[in-house]
Design a protein around this motif. Structure first.
Motif, PDB file in Angstrom:
ATOM      1  N   HIS A 258      -2.998   5.129  -9.827  1.00 54.14           N
ATOM      2  CA  HIS A 258      -4.299   5.083 -10.491  1.00 54.14           C
ATOM      3  C   HIS A 258      -4.141   5.019 -12.000  1.00 54.14           C
ATOM      4  CE1 HIS A 258      -5.882   7.375  -6.731  1.00 54.14           C
ATOM      5  NE2 HIS A 258      -5.677   6.106  -6.477  1.00 54.14           N
ATOM      6  N   ARG A 259      -3.119   5.744 -12.504  1.00 52.04           N
ATOM      7  CA  ARG A 259      -2.866   5.714 -13.949  1.00 52.04           C
ATOM      8  C   ARG A 259      -2.441   4.322 -14.358  1.00 52.04           C
ATOM      9  NH1 ARG A 259       0.736   9.708 -14.363  1.00 52.04           N
ATOM     10  NH2 ARG A 259      -1.003  11.136 -14.459  1.00 52.04           N
TER      11      ARG A 259
ATOM     12  N   GLN B  62      -1.206  16.842 -10.301  1.00 54.06           N
ATOM     13  CA  GLN B  62      -1.114  15.408 -10.583  1.00 54.06           C
ATOM     14  C   GLN B  62      -2.489  14.784 -10.717  1.00 54.06           C
ATOM     15  OE1 GLN B  62       1.638  13.810 -11.322  1.00 54.06           O
ATOM     16  NE2 GLN B  62       2.712  15.731 -11.078  1.00 54.06           N
ATOM     17  N   TYR B  63      -3.404  15.162  -9.837  1.00 54.16           N
ATOM     18  CA  TYR B  63      -4.748  14.610  -9.912  1.00 54.16           C
ATOM     19  C   TYR B  63      -5.498  15.169 -11.112  1.00 54.16           C
ATOM     20  CZ  TYR B  63      -4.588  12.041  -5.537  1.00 54.16           C
ATOM     21  OH  TYR B  63      -4.282  11.130  -4.566  1.00 54.16           O
TER      22      TYR B  63
ATOM     23  N   ARG C  47      -5.423   2.138 -14.504  1.00 58.29           N
ATOM     24  CA  ARG C  47      -6.213   2.327 -15.731  1.00 58.29           C
ATOM     25  C   ARG C  47      -5.539   1.641 -16.908  1.00 58.29           C
ATOM     26  NH1 ARG C  47      -7.120   7.497 -13.601  1.00 58.29           N
ATOM     27  NH2 ARG C  47      -5.389   8.413 -14.730  1.00 58.29           N
TER      28      ARG C  47
ATOM     29  N   TYR D  71      -0.209   8.443  -5.613  1.00 57.29           N
ATOM     30  CA  TYR D  71      -1.500   7.822  -5.910  1.00 57.29           C
ATOM     31  C   TYR D  71      -1.994   8.083  -7.334  1.00 57.29           C
ATOM     32  CZ  TYR D  71      -1.351   6.713  -1.037  1.00 57.29           C
ATOM     33  OH  TYR D  71      -0.948   6.218   0.166  1.00 57.29           O
ATOM     34  N   PRO D  72      -1.872   9.314  -7.844  1.00 56.02           N
ATOM     35  CA  PRO D  72      -2.259   9.483  -9.256  1.00 56.02           C
ATOM     36  C   PRO D  72      -1.480   8.556 -10.185  1.00 56.02           C
ATOM     37  CG  PRO D  72      -2.013  11.619  -8.220  1.00 56.02           C
ATOM     38  CD  PRO D  72      -1.509  10.602  -7.239  1.00 56.02           C
TER      39      PRO D  72
ATOM     40  N   VAL E  14       3.014  14.500   2.897  1.00 56.98           N
ATOM     41  CA  VAL E  14       1.961  14.055   1.977  1.00 56.98           C
ATOM     42  C   VAL E  14       1.619  15.142   0.963  1.00 56.98           C
ATOM     43  CG1 VAL E  14      -0.446  13.283   1.824  1.00 56.98           C
ATOM     44  CG2 VAL E  14       1.019  12.462   3.675  1.00 56.98           C
ATOM     45  N   GLY E  15       1.580  16.393   1.421  1.00 54.90           N
ATOM     46  CA  GLY E  15       1.276  17.493   0.517  1.00 54.90           C
ATOM     47  C   GLY E  15      -0.142  18.005   0.723  1.00 54.90           C
TER      48      GLY E  15
ATOM     49  N   TYR F 106      -2.074  -2.457  -3.581  1.00 52.92           N
ATOM     50  CA  TYR F 106      -1.843  -2.585  -5.019  1.00 52.92           C
ATOM     51  C   TYR F 106      -0.958  -3.790  -5.282  1.00 52.92           C
ATOM     52  CZ  TYR F 106      -3.611   2.185  -5.333  1.00 52.92           C
ATOM     53  OH  TYR F 106      -4.403   3.310  -5.256  1.00 52.92           O
TER      54      TYR F 106
ATOM     55  N   HIS G 267      -3.032   7.594   4.287  1.00 54.60           N
ATOM     56  CA  HIS G 267      -1.586   7.796   4.169  1.00 54.60           C
ATOM     57  C   HIS G 267      -1.097   8.788   5.217  1.00 54.60           C
ATOM     58  CE1 HIS G 267       2.089   7.850   1.425  1.00 54.60           C
ATOM     59  NE2 HIS G 267       2.369   8.765   2.331  1.00 54.60           N
TER      60      HIS G 267
ATOM     61  N   LYS H 184      -5.703   0.796   0.775  1.00 54.14           N
ATOM     62  CA  LYS H 184      -5.845   0.263  -0.588  1.00 54.14           C
ATOM     63  C   LYS H 184      -4.510  -0.393  -0.954  1.00 54.14           C
ATOM     64  CE  LYS H 184      -8.030   1.878  -4.834  1.00 54.14           C
ATOM     65  NZ  LYS H 184      -8.357   3.077  -5.609  1.00 54.14           N
TER      66      LYS H 184
ATOM     67  N   GLU I 171      -7.326  12.183 -18.085  1.00 54.46           N
ATOM     68  CA  GLU I 171      -7.219  10.892 -18.785  1.00 54.46           C
ATOM     69  C   GLU I 171      -8.523  10.101 -18.759  1.00 54.46           C
ATOM     70  OE1 GLU I 171      -3.924   8.945 -16.947  1.00 54.46           O
ATOM     71  OE2 GLU I 171      -2.479  10.426 -17.634  1.00 54.46           O
TER      72      GLU I 171
ATOM     73  N   GLY J  67       1.715  12.292  -1.668  1.00 57.95           N
ATOM     74  CA  GLY J  67       0.372  12.123  -2.213  1.00 57.95           C
ATOM     75  C   GLY J  67       0.368  11.971  -3.716  1.00 57.95           C
ATOM     76  N   ALA J  68       1.442  12.422  -4.376  1.00 54.42           N
ATOM     77  CA  ALA J  68       1.521  12.321  -5.835  1.00 54.42           C
ATOM     78  C   ALA J  68       1.753  10.886  -6.297  1.00 54.42           C
ATOM     79  CB  ALA J  68       2.627  13.232  -6.366  1.00 54.42           C
TER      80      ALA J  68
ATOM     81  N   GLU K 298      -7.829   7.380   0.623  1.00 53.00           N
ATOM     82  CA  GLU K 298      -6.449   6.939   0.467  1.00 53.00           C
ATOM     83  C   GLU K 298      -5.472   7.971   1.031  1.00 53.00           C
ATOM     84  OE1 GLU K 298      -4.718   4.207  -3.156  1.00 53.00           O
ATOM     85  OE2 GLU K 298      -5.613   6.130  -3.682  1.00 53.00           O
ATOM     86  N   LEU K 299      -5.699   9.225   0.702  1.00 54.53           N
ATOM     87  CA  LEU K 299      -4.809  10.289   1.176  1.00 54.53           C
ATOM     88  C   LEU K 299      -4.869  10.412   2.687  1.00 54.53           C
ATOM     89  CD1 LEU K 299      -5.418  13.034  -1.554  1.00 54.53           C
ATOM     90  CD2 LEU K 299      -3.265  11.867  -1.091  1.00 54.53           C
TER      91      LEU K 299
ATOM     92  N   TYR L 243       0.842  -1.191   0.000  1.00 57.24           N
ATOM     93  CA  TYR L 243       0.000   0.000   0.000  1.00 57.24           C
ATOM     94  C   TYR L 243       0.881   1.246   0.000  1.00 57.24           C
ATOM     95  CZ  TYR L 243       0.815   0.066   5.095  1.00 57.24           C
ATOM     96  OH  TYR L 243       1.390   0.089   6.347  1.00 57.24           O
TER      97      TYR L 243
ATOM     98  N   LEU M 219      -0.873  18.855  -4.762  1.00 55.46           N
ATOM     99  CA  LEU M 219      -1.255  17.609  -5.424  1.00 55.46           C
ATOM    100  C   LEU M 219      -2.204  17.819  -6.602  1.00 55.46           C
ATOM    101  CD1 LEU M 219      -1.915  15.457  -2.235  1.00 55.46           C
ATOM    102  CD2 LEU M 219       0.131  15.517  -3.652  1.00 55.46           C
TER     103      LEU M 219
END
Lengths: 112, 245
Positions: free
Chosen positions: A53-54, B67-68, A57, A49-50, B58-59, A77, B32, A75, B74, A46-47, B28-29, A25, B64
């Motif tokens: 997620h990518r 990035q999100y 996908r 997680y994107p 974490v930020g 992975y 974390h 979560k 997408e 935190g970056a 999730e955040l 995780y 963030l």
């Protein structure tokens, strides 16, 4: 300390490599990378997680929510077969890059 | 005294106002951050220090967001619209409640898009009843009164979709401006003799399109950019006030 661009480029193969060792995780993935790199790799955690997620996908990884012993939901992975292939591809690319740079910069002097 | 729940809510507040974060993302955040805090607490840090140390790692939302936002970009537009409709930041666990919520939001959006036409028609008939406008005279000769009627219906018609975002007022202004130009062009250049009752289908379509431009433009940009639901600062104040009660 790696600069931002280098970190961004290395993150994907790094995360794939960590997940190749087993299901994990977010926080533990970060911790594994930090420990392995000797804290040379730092970014807004935190970056991560994107990116995960990518990759989800793109069907490289899959995720599942689990409840930890302390009751907190996390979560997890894990790498899929396509993720394994992508890791092999990334390793090849980085090997080519490392070989090229070694040839251009010359090998590091051996101190022993 | 440091209140962890309040601090977490304040940290989460800016994430909750944007559609680019799903309820899963926020969970999730938060998980974390709490994992990070646990490590600091084990090392002897106070709860407050542990929180701020974890937050730095974490930020925050501005850090963030980019990035999100890439992740949002997408997604297919269908998926994005579905997330807007179901308002995933609310985090319903029951599929039935989520679907019911999505239906309610879809209906409110539809009402908001369609209501202006009917309200405008009602005002026009009322004005005709009081002999303020004439059905037989071209619209452009009575333009000022139609403009007034147009302005009257605006704030009332778009109330149902106001809950989608507090920023819609900007889009209402843009919508009115674009719609006014569009209608003026239609009435003056394409159908200069247009009057109520003669326009038929073209007239109705022109007016419907004109009124819908604002909300549709807003909807397009929201789906495109995962826009913001409500004004962030006012939400933060409300969250803080609620947490302190």
């Amino acid at each position: 300390m790696l600069d931002k661009e280098m970190t961004a480029a290395a993150l994907r193969p790094t995360v794939l490599a960590v997940l190749a060792q087993g299901e994990n995780y977010g926080y533990e993935i970060i911790k594994a990378i930090a420990e392995t790199s000797g804290n040379q790799v730092e970014w807004a955690e935190g970056a991560l997680y994107p990116l995960l997620h990518r990759m989800e996908r793109q069907k490289l990884v899959e995720s599942v929510w689990k409840t930890a012993e302390n009751g907190r939901r996390r979560k997890y992975y894990r790498l899929r077969a396509e993720g394994q292939k992508e890791l092999v591809r990334q390793k090849r690319q980085w090997s080519v890059t490392t070989e090229l740079l070694t040839k251009l910069w010359g090998p590091e002097p051996c101190l022993t | 005294m440091f209140d962890l729940n309040r601090a977490l809510q304040n940290w989460m507040a800016p994430f909750r106002v944007s559609h680019i974060y799903s309820s899963d993302d926020l969970m999730e955040l938060e998980s974390h951050l709490l994992d990070r805090m646990e490590v600091a607490l084990k090392d002897g840090a106070s709860e407050e220090d542990a929180f701020w140390m974890a937050l730095e790692k974490v930020g925050d939302e501005p850090t963030l967001r980019r990035q999100y936002q890439l992740g949002w970009g997408e997604l297919s537009w269908v998926k994005r619209f579905w997330r807007l409709l179901t308002n995933e930041t609310v985090g319903f666990t029951s599929p039935g409640r989520r679907i019911g919520y999505a239906v309610a939001r879809a209906v409110s959006l539809l009402v908001g898009l369609v209501a202006p036409v009917y309200l405008f028609a009602l005002l026009v008939f009322l004005a005709a009843g009081f002999k303020l406008i004439e059905f037989g005279r071209p619209v452009y000769e009575q333009g000022m009164l139609f403009t007034v009627l147009w302005g009257l219906q605006g704030p009332f018609s778009w109330l149902p979709i106001r809950n989608w975002t507090g920023k819609i007022s900007d889009w209402m202004r843009l919508g009115f401006a674009v719609a006014s130009i569009f209608v003026a062009l239609v009435f003056l250049l394409v159908h200069p003799d247009f009057h109520i009752g003669s326009g038929g289908l073209i007239g109705v379509l022109s007016i419907s399109t004109a009124f819908s431009i604002g909300p549709v433009l807003w909807l397009l940009q929201t789906v495109s950019r995962g826009g913001y639901r409500v004004d962030y600062d006012s939400l933060l104040v409300r969250v803080s006030d609620r947490a302190s009660q």
